[in-house]
Enzyme design. Structure first.
Site, short mmCIF file in Angstrom:
data_model
loop_
_atom_site.label_atom_id
_atom_site.label_comp_id
_atom_site.label_asym_id
_atom_site.label_seq_id
_atom_site.Cartn_x
_atom_site.Cartn_y
_atom_site.Cartn_z
N ASP A 155 39.28 37.64 47.74
CA ASP A 155 39.62 38.30 46.49
C ASP A 155 38.38 39.07 46.05
O ASP A 155 37.28 38.84 46.57
CB ASP A 155 40.02 37.25 45.46
CG ASP A 155 40.32 37.87 44.11
OD1 ASP A 155 41.02 38.89 44.07
OD2 ASP A 155 39.82 37.34 43.10
N ASP A 179 39.39 32.97 43.20
CA ASP A 179 38.91 32.23 42.02
C ASP A 179 39.87 32.25 40.85
O ASP A 179 39.67 31.51 39.90
CB ASP A 179 37.56 32.80 41.56
CG ASP A 179 37.74 34.04 40.70
OD1 ASP A 179 38.54 34.92 41.09
OD2 ASP A 179 37.09 34.14 39.64
#
Length: 816
Positions: A525, A710
């Site tokens: 990500d 996250d």
């Protein structure tokens, strides 16, 4: 006189010669006793009202099959109707938040009294019948019970009372109590080792004269005396010290998966039995010295192996013990600083607490008052103390090292950063990676093959030299070493896990190291993973007479009291300016103005500071500083790359793995980030379901995917990836969905995990190779009569020590 047979330290079912024995616990029943319970259509005697109540409860619950399937008696039931007062407090603590119907609670309980597989069956089925219980799983190895229940229908005290009603002691798991239980087990192991060592030394004193005596120098009565003395000295080692081998062999037979204890137990039993028979007859070979040496050496290697594993697990235990049980609440702050000691579990969001120097923070919160340094080593692996000031957040479990601070609780203790990590720790180590499962299966087949080979060797030597047949067969059993398969593999994994925890990497699922080593694609990500996840000052552009440093100092002074992310970035960059701003006034959405050294400044958007807007990238924010209608400087702020991101990406690419950037951000921003990091495939504007579909598409094409994220929107894809990593500073849902958590919030910790995985798998392969070479050489040598039993015992113990010491090399990774 009634006798009570002992089976490996527990009362055995098949060896009770007296009729008046308690059907539940096996202890003698006093004459005239009237306690009994009807089981399987017949009245069964009971020794006390406790056993009667427990047995009656088992029968009434429809669980009488327990008595038909158990292999050993239960403990005597005493005080089963009592629930400790502490449980009422535990119920009160867990009820701090009102329970609603359907709300699930989880808990871990320590168990005492587990005797055999039937105990597990009985416990799980009894609890399954409690109202509100959703899941009950017993881990025999750790003697823990993992429970999930409906908070509105069930309480912890109900669970404990139900277990006590069927004869088992249970209490909410506490690391200290569990550690004490493990310490008792360690002491017992040491006592067994001591007895075996003492027996070995004494037996050697009597065996040595027989070895060195010349023909005719020792008469028959003296030789017989030596043998009888050796027999008496060997009995404690066989009946007490060898308990773990006999118990393990019996358990593996019941599970129909022969383990490494089986050949050991057969070897000890056969050698001791043959020696006793020879002593009684007065002729033949005796192996008392070999038996005691074998028991001592193997116990020593196991003791060292257990100590190594306990040492490797200590970091996780420290994490579990770190959450404080109490806190000092300031109920009337700021009017009064009088503190009241309360249970940490009773803290609510918004409470104000005092954290004294040397104390752990009881719950996540924001500093209201005080400047201090905190130790986050247990949470992040960072060994250096970090400065914290009012307005900063502190995680539960952090250690306050400098001076007292006042904290406002933002998350209750049960939902604090450390509490979440403890929950992850509870999940860790519950299963085995595939390589360990494969090793256990191979070890089982290895043992079966070894037993068949031993029979063949015995028959062969009966035809060649019957006098040596028994000795050679025992040597074959003793010399074999499946330890590297079923012991040293988990030792290596435990050592690697310990090293990674000290580097800030918490391995939650057992397959992490193995799967990461096989991963073909590493998917990142962007925000909060490859980048900091918060704006930082990238550049200061002076536009008038002031220097960039002076402009930054002025801007930091103006933002001193603001909690805005952009203000925090400017304040952090210019924290050492030492300037002070007066007459501060802020306008929402515009900026802030104030007087610094007699000059009124404006800091904020272009129009607020009198500047013309400048075209920037979508991820860059401009803040302007002006005074007296003149624009003095432009501050460029953006979500910056993590300092270690380029090197981490380079290392994965150097290993031949494909690196992909998958983000929900604007495609132009994602492409620019990918180009800066050397990532060829950078895909932006991805919704959570699109991320999930992309990863599943890679998997369908044969890729092994490691996902790093996250955010909450990463939870689904983290769960779907073959192996997943969540950043320590990320969302709780992402951490709970991931297989591994980077506690240190350093991306470099991911590279540490990859390096640790490679080392662990390499050492495991070395152990397997050593075991193969050793067994391929030692077993044929023993089968051909080239190795006697005592040398076989030494060889097996040496082999065990080699693989354990090799595995412990994984602990050498230094903490950050």
């Amino acid at each position: 006189m009634a006798r009570r047979a002992v089976h490996h330290g527990r009362r055995a079912l098949s060896a009770q010669p007296f009729a008046a024995a308690c059907f539940h616990c096996g202890l003698p029943v006093a004459l005239g006793s009237s306690w009994s319970v009807r089981i399987d259509g017949a009245p069964r005697p009971m020794c006390c009202p406790g056993c009667e109540a427990v047995a009656q409860g088992i029968v009434e619950a429809g669980l009488a099959d327990y008595y038909r399937t158990r292999s050993v008696f239960a403990d005597r039931a005493e005080g089963v109707d009592l629930v400790p007062p502490e449980l009422a407090l535990y119920d009160s603590a867990t009820a701090a938040t009102a329970a609603t119907a359907g709300e699930a609670r989880e808990g871990v309980f320590s168990l005492d009294g587990i005797r055999c597989a039937a105990c597990v069956w009985l416990i799980e089925r009894r609890l399954a019948r409690l109202p509100g219980v959703r899941e009950a799983q017993v881990n025999v190895a750790t003697e823990r019970l993992h429970m999930t229940w409906d908070a509105a229908l069930c309480k912890p005290s109900d669970i404990v009372q139900a277990l006590r009603g069927i004869g088992y002691t249970a209490y909410p798991y506490q690391a200290a109590q569990h550690g004490a239980q493990l310490e008792r087990h360690r002491k017992k192991q040491f006592r067994q080792l001591f007895v075996a060592g003492l027996s070995m030394m004494q037996v050697m004193m009597y065996a040595l004269p027989a070895y060195i005596a010349d023909e005719g120098t020792m008469d028959a009565p003296m030789a017989a005396l030596m043998q009888w003395a050796s027999l008496l000295l060997t009995i404690p080692a066989v009946l007490y010290s060898a308990q773990p081998f006999f118990r393990g062999a019996w358990a593996s037979l019941r599970a129909r998966m022969p383990g490494m204890d089986l050949p050991v137990a057969i070897g000890i039993g056969a050698a001791f039995g043959a020696s006793v028979l020879a002593t009684l007859r007065g002729s033949g070979e005796v192996y008392y010295d070999s038996v005691t040496m074998f028991i001592f050496l193997l116990l020593a290697s196991r003791y060292l192996e257990q100590m190594a594993r306990r040492k490797a697990a200590r970091a996780l235990e420290d994490l579990q013990r770190a959450l404080p049980a109490s806190a000092q609440r300031l109920s009337k702050w700021p009017g009064s600083r009088q503190a009241t000691m309360v249970a940490a579990a009773s803290l609510a969001e918004g409470d104000v607490i005092l954290v004294e120097p040397g104390s752990a923070v009881a719950a996540d919160g924001i500093i209201l008052e005080g400047y201090t340094d905190v130790d986050l080593a247990l949470l992040t692996g960072e060994s250096r103390a970090q400065a914290r000031v009012p307005g900063d957040e502190l995680p539960g479990g952090a250690i306050n090292t400098t001076q007292a601070i006042v904290l406002r609780v933002t998350r209750v203790a049960s939902d604090s950063t450390l509490a979440r990590l403890v929950k992850l720790v509870e999940k860790a180590g519950q299963g085995k990676p595939r390589i360990a499962q494969w090793a256990d299966q191979v070890a089982a087949w290895f043992v079966v093959g070894l037993l068949l080979l031993t029979v063949a060797v015995f028959i062969g030597w009966q035809l060649v030299d019957p006098a040596r047949a028994w000795q050679v067969a025992i040597a074959v059993l003793v010399v074999s070493c499946p330890c590297a398969l079923s012991l040293a593999t988990p030792t290596a994994l435990a050592a690697a896990t310990d090293a990674l925890v000290r580097r800030g990497v918490l391995v939650v699922q057992p397959h992490v190291l193995e799967t990461l080593q096989r991963a073909t694609h590493i998917v990142f990500d962007k925000t909060g993973t490859l980048t900091e996840g918060r704006p930082v000052l990238r550049h200061v552009e002076p536009l008038a007479g002031l220097t960039a440093a002076r402009c930054l100092q002025v801007a930091a002074a103006l933002e001193a009291g603001s909690a805005h992310p952009l203000a925090l970035a400017i304040r952090t960059a210019g924290a050492d300016g030492g300037l002070r701003a007066d007459q501060l006034h802020s306008e929402a959405g515009q900026g802030v103005e104030g007087v610094v050294d007699g000059v009124r400044y404006h800091l904020g958007r272009d129009g607020y500071a009198g500047a013309a807007p400048v075209a920037v990238w979508p991820d860059v924010s401009n803040v302007y500083l002006g005074a007296n209608g003149i624009v003095l400087a432009r501050f460029e702020l953006a979500d910056a790359l993590r300092a270690d991101a380029p090197e981490v990406v380079r290392r994965f690419r150097a290993r031949g793995q494909t690196v992909i950037l998958l983000s929900g951000d604007d495609q132009a921003v994602v492409s620019r980030t990918g180009a800066a990091l050397g990532i060829d495939t950078a895909i932006g504007q991805q919704l959570p379901e699109q991320k999930l579909a992309y990863v599943q598409q890679l998997q369908a094409a044969g890729a092994v995917v490691a996902m790093v994220g996250d955010g909450i929107n990463d939870a689904a894809v983290l769960r779907a990836a073959d192996v997943s990593f969540a950043m320590g500073g990320g969302a709780a849902l992402a951490q709970l969905s991931a297989d591994c958590v980077l506690l240190s919030n350093r991306l470099a910790a991911l590279d540490d995990a990859a390096t640790g995985a490679a080392r662990a798998l390499r050492i495991i392969r070395q152990n397997l190779a050593w075991a193969s070479v050793y067994n391929c050489v030692a077993i044929p040598a023993a089968a051909f009569g080239l190795i006697n039993p005592w040398l076989s015992a030494a060889g097996m113990s040496l082999s065990s020590a080699v693989v354990v010491i090799n595995a412990l090399r994984l602990r050498r990774m230094k903490a950050a």
